[in-house]
Design an enzyme around this catalytic site. Structure first.
Site, PDB file in Angstrom:
ATOM      1  N   ASP A  94      43.136  64.271 -39.911  1.00  0.00           N
ATOM      2  CA  ASP A  94      44.376  63.645 -40.353  1.00  0.00           C
ATOM      3  C   ASP A  94      45.223  64.723 -41.010  1.00  0.00           C
ATOM      4  O   ASP A  94      44.787  65.375 -41.971  1.00  0.00           O
ATOM      5  CB  ASP A  94      44.098  62.514 -41.336  1.00  0.00           C
ATOM      6  CG  ASP A  94      43.385  61.333 -40.687  1.00  0.00           C
ATOM      7  OD1 ASP A  94      43.405  61.247 -39.445  1.00  0.00           O
ATOM      8  OD2 ASP A  94      42.805  60.514 -41.418  1.00  0.00           O
ATOM      9  N   GLU A 124      49.146  56.039 -35.563  1.00  0.00           N
ATOM     10  CA  GLU A 124      48.746  56.948 -36.634  1.00  0.00           C
ATOM     11  C   GLU A 124      49.384  58.314 -36.382  1.00  0.00           C
ATOM     12  O   GLU A 124      48.814  59.156 -35.671  1.00  0.00           O
ATOM     13  CB  GLU A 124      47.215  57.071 -36.704  1.00  0.00           C
ATOM     14  CG  GLU A 124      46.513  55.787 -37.124  1.00  0.00           C
ATOM     15  CD  GLU A 124      45.032  55.986 -37.405  1.00  0.00           C
ATOM     16  OE1 GLU A 124      44.534  57.123 -37.203  1.00  0.00           O
ATOM     17  OE2 GLU A 124      44.376  55.019 -37.833  1.00  0.00           O
ATOM     18  N   HIS A 173      36.402  60.553 -36.255  1.00  0.00           N
ATOM     19  CA  HIS A 173      36.110  61.424 -37.390  1.00  0.00           C
ATOM     20  C   HIS A 173      34.614  61.751 -37.466  1.00  0.00           C
ATOM     21  O   HIS A 173      34.236  62.736 -38.102  1.00  0.00           O
ATOM     22  CB  HIS A 173      36.563  60.768 -38.698  1.00  0.00           C
ATOM     23  CG  HIS A 173      38.049  60.841 -38.908  1.00  0.00           C
ATOM     24  ND1 HIS A 173      38.693  61.984 -39.298  1.00  0.00           N
ATOM     25  CD2 HIS A 173      39.012  59.903 -38.765  1.00  0.00           C
ATOM     26  CE1 HIS A 173      39.990  61.760 -39.406  1.00  0.00           C
ATOM     27  NE2 HIS A 173      40.213  60.503 -39.081  1.00  0.00           N
ATOM     28  N   TYR A 214      41.271  48.898 -41.438  1.00  0.00           N
ATOM     29  CA  TYR A 214      41.607  50.283 -41.764  1.00  0.00           C
ATOM     30  C   TYR A 214      40.636  51.283 -41.146  1.00  0.00           C
ATOM     31  O   TYR A 214      41.040  52.383 -40.762  1.00  0.00           O
ATOM     32  CB  TYR A 214      41.610  50.462 -43.292  1.00  0.00           C
ATOM     33  CG  TYR A 214      41.953  51.852 -43.752  1.00  0.00           C
ATOM     34  CD1 TYR A 214      43.277  52.256 -43.901  1.00  0.00           C
ATOM     35  CD2 TYR A 214      40.948  52.787 -44.033  1.00  0.00           C
ATOM     36  CE1 TYR A 214      43.598  53.532 -44.313  1.00  0.00           C
ATOM     37  CE2 TYR A 214      41.254  54.073 -44.448  1.00  0.00           C
ATOM     38  CZ  TYR A 214      42.579  54.444 -44.589  1.00  0.00           C
ATOM     39  OH  TYR A 214      42.895  55.708 -44.996  1.00  0.00           O
ATOM     40  N   ALA A 215      39.364  50.906 -41.029  1.00  0.00           N
ATOM     41  CA  ALA A 215      38.345  51.856 -40.574  1.00  0.00           C
ATOM     42  C   ALA A 215      37.464  51.245 -39.488  1.00  0.00           C
ATOM     43  O   ALA A 215      37.372  50.017 -39.353  1.00  0.00           O
ATOM     44  CB  ALA A 215      37.477  52.295 -41.756  1.00  0.00           C
ATOM     45  N   LEU A 216      36.834  52.124 -38.725  1.00  0.00           N
ATOM     46  CA  LEU A 216      35.892  51.713 -37.687  1.00  0.00           C
ATOM     47  C   LEU A 216      34.464  51.841 -38.214  1.00  0.00           C
ATOM     48  O   LEU A 216      34.194  52.624 -39.125  1.00  0.00           O
ATOM     49  CB  LEU A 216      36.061  52.584 -36.446  1.00  0.00           C
ATOM     50  CG  LEU A 216      37.347  52.366 -35.646  1.00  0.00           C
ATOM     51  CD1 LEU A 216      37.558  53.509 -34.664  1.00  0.00           C
ATOM     52  CD2 LEU A 216      37.296  51.038 -34.910  1.00  0.00           C
ATOM     53  N   SER A 238      34.032  56.034 -34.782  1.00  0.00           N
ATOM     54  CA  SER A 238      35.239  56.724 -35.220  1.00  0.00           C
ATOM     55  C   SER A 238      35.242  58.165 -34.726  1.00  0.00           C
ATOM     56  O   SER A 238      34.213  58.837 -34.733  1.00  0.00           O
ATOM     57  CB  SER A 238      35.327  56.727 -36.744  1.00  0.00           C
ATOM     58  OG  SER A 238      36.357  57.586 -37.197  1.00  0.00           O
ATOM     59  N   HIS A 243      47.016  61.466 -37.091  1.00  0.00           N
ATOM     60  CA  HIS A 243      45.694  61.675 -36.500  1.00  0.00           C
ATOM     61  C   HIS A 243      45.813  62.506 -35.215  1.00  0.00           C
ATOM     62  O   HIS A 243      46.347  62.041 -34.213  1.00  0.00           O
ATOM     63  CB  HIS A 243      45.031  60.331 -36.193  1.00  0.00           C
ATOM     64  CG  HIS A 243      43.613  60.454 -35.700  1.00  0.00           C
ATOM     65  ND1 HIS A 243      42.536  60.038 -36.439  1.00  0.00           N
ATOM     66  CD2 HIS A 243      43.101  60.945 -34.547  1.00  0.00           C
ATOM     67  CE1 HIS A 243      41.415  60.261 -35.767  1.00  0.00           C
ATOM     68  NE2 HIS A 243      41.744  60.816 -34.606  1.00  0.00           N
TER      69      HIS A 243
END
Length: 300
Positions: A169, A212, A162, A153-155, A160, A215
């Site tokens: 998002d 996504e 973000h 789900y995440a880096l 990332s 995003h």
């Protein structure tokens, strides 16, 4: 008589010397060009062709800018995070036409201003149920998310987008973004405001990230338009510029030239057209992208 003749000769010689010293040497002629004094014939030559000017570039700029690539192979330079990160809820002038899922959501102020303008344009088309569900995260926040959600789900922190402050998002308050009028509008119009859908459905093998639809990443014009026209992700676009070296396009009457320049030393001088506006962004790898606006409002 003889004495008078000698005095006449001396007077003539002095007068000639005076005339010679008052006549400037052609090799020492000074001209004023564009506010700079250039000594012609002095042996000093411009480093750039006529009609250009030099700008200074450092190797640090490779990791800075709106086109910086951040993914599993290109970690973020912490110094590349914009200095204008703000909490959106605390800056109500930025929150026109949308809501935030969390009052602590942050974003680059400059990007938030472009987002606000984009949402206002959507409102004019009758699309007005936008929400930002996530924005900038520092590395501690990314680490916590990575531990809670895992690698599916995440880096990891630093890998990332973000963590860069240029991505968000976007959701709809009515339904899932991929089924909503908001999502449809963004796919059709976000590029016109400098934003790209960062992880398209048909490019997962290139981005390494699953589809996504929420995003979006700010890259600015003319890059978002070029990427839209050529159907390129950020990864593909940077490779395309590196391979092509230079690309010209026109956006709303303004002509742009986009050039890839390899950075081969700590300090460099590169030439751009004189009196032109320009921006520089690194690719977070080995070079910079120089974007020059060649004319304004269609006038050369």
């Amino acid at each position: 008589m003889k004495k008078g003749l000698i005095m006449l000769v001396i007077f003539i010689l002095v007068g000639c010397d005076s005339i010679l010293t008052e006549t400037p040497n052609a090799n020492d002629r000074v001209e004023n060009r564009d506010g700079q004094e250039l000594k012609v014939g002095s042996g000093t030559q411009s480093n750039q062709p006529s009609g250009t000017r030099s700008i200074h570039v450092t190797d640090e700029q490779v990791t800075r800018g709106n086109l910086v690539l951040v993914n599993k192979d290109h970690p973020l330079d912490p110094e590349a995070v914009p200095e204008d990160i703000v909490t959106l809820f605390e800056n109500q002038d930025l929150m026109h036409g949308y809501v935030v899922l969390d009052n602590k959501i942050r974003l680059s102020r400059g990007v938030a201003e472009h987002f606000r303008d984009m949402i206002e344009a959507a409102g004019e088309d009758g699309v007005n149920h936008f929400m930002i569900s996530s924005g900038y995260r520092d590395e501690d926040e990314q680490e916590q998310l990575y531990r809670e959600k895992g690698s599916d789900y995440a880096l990891p922190p630093g890998y990332s987008e973000h963590n860069l402050g240029l991505s968000m998002d976007i959701g709809s308050t009515q339904q899932s973004i991929d089924r909503s009028p908001e999502g449809t509008w963004l796919k059709e119009h976000a590029w016109a405001h400098g934003f790209i859908l960062r992880y398209p459905q048909d490019k997962t093998e290139i981005t390494g990230i699953q589809y996504e639809p929420w995003h979006f990443r700010y890259v600015g014009q003319p890059h978002s338009m070029i990427m839209k026209e050529l159907n390129l992700t950020l990864e593909e676009y940077l490779d395309y510029l590196k391979d092509k070296s230079s690309y010209r396009t026109t956006v709303e009457g303004d002509e742009y030239e986009v050039k890839y320049v390899p950075v081969t030393s700590k300090d460099m001088e590169i030439g751009i057209p004189a009196e032109s506006e320009y921006e520089i962004s690194g690719n977070n790898s080995d070079g910079i992208i120089v974007t020059v606006r060649l004319n304004k409002d269609g006038k050369k």
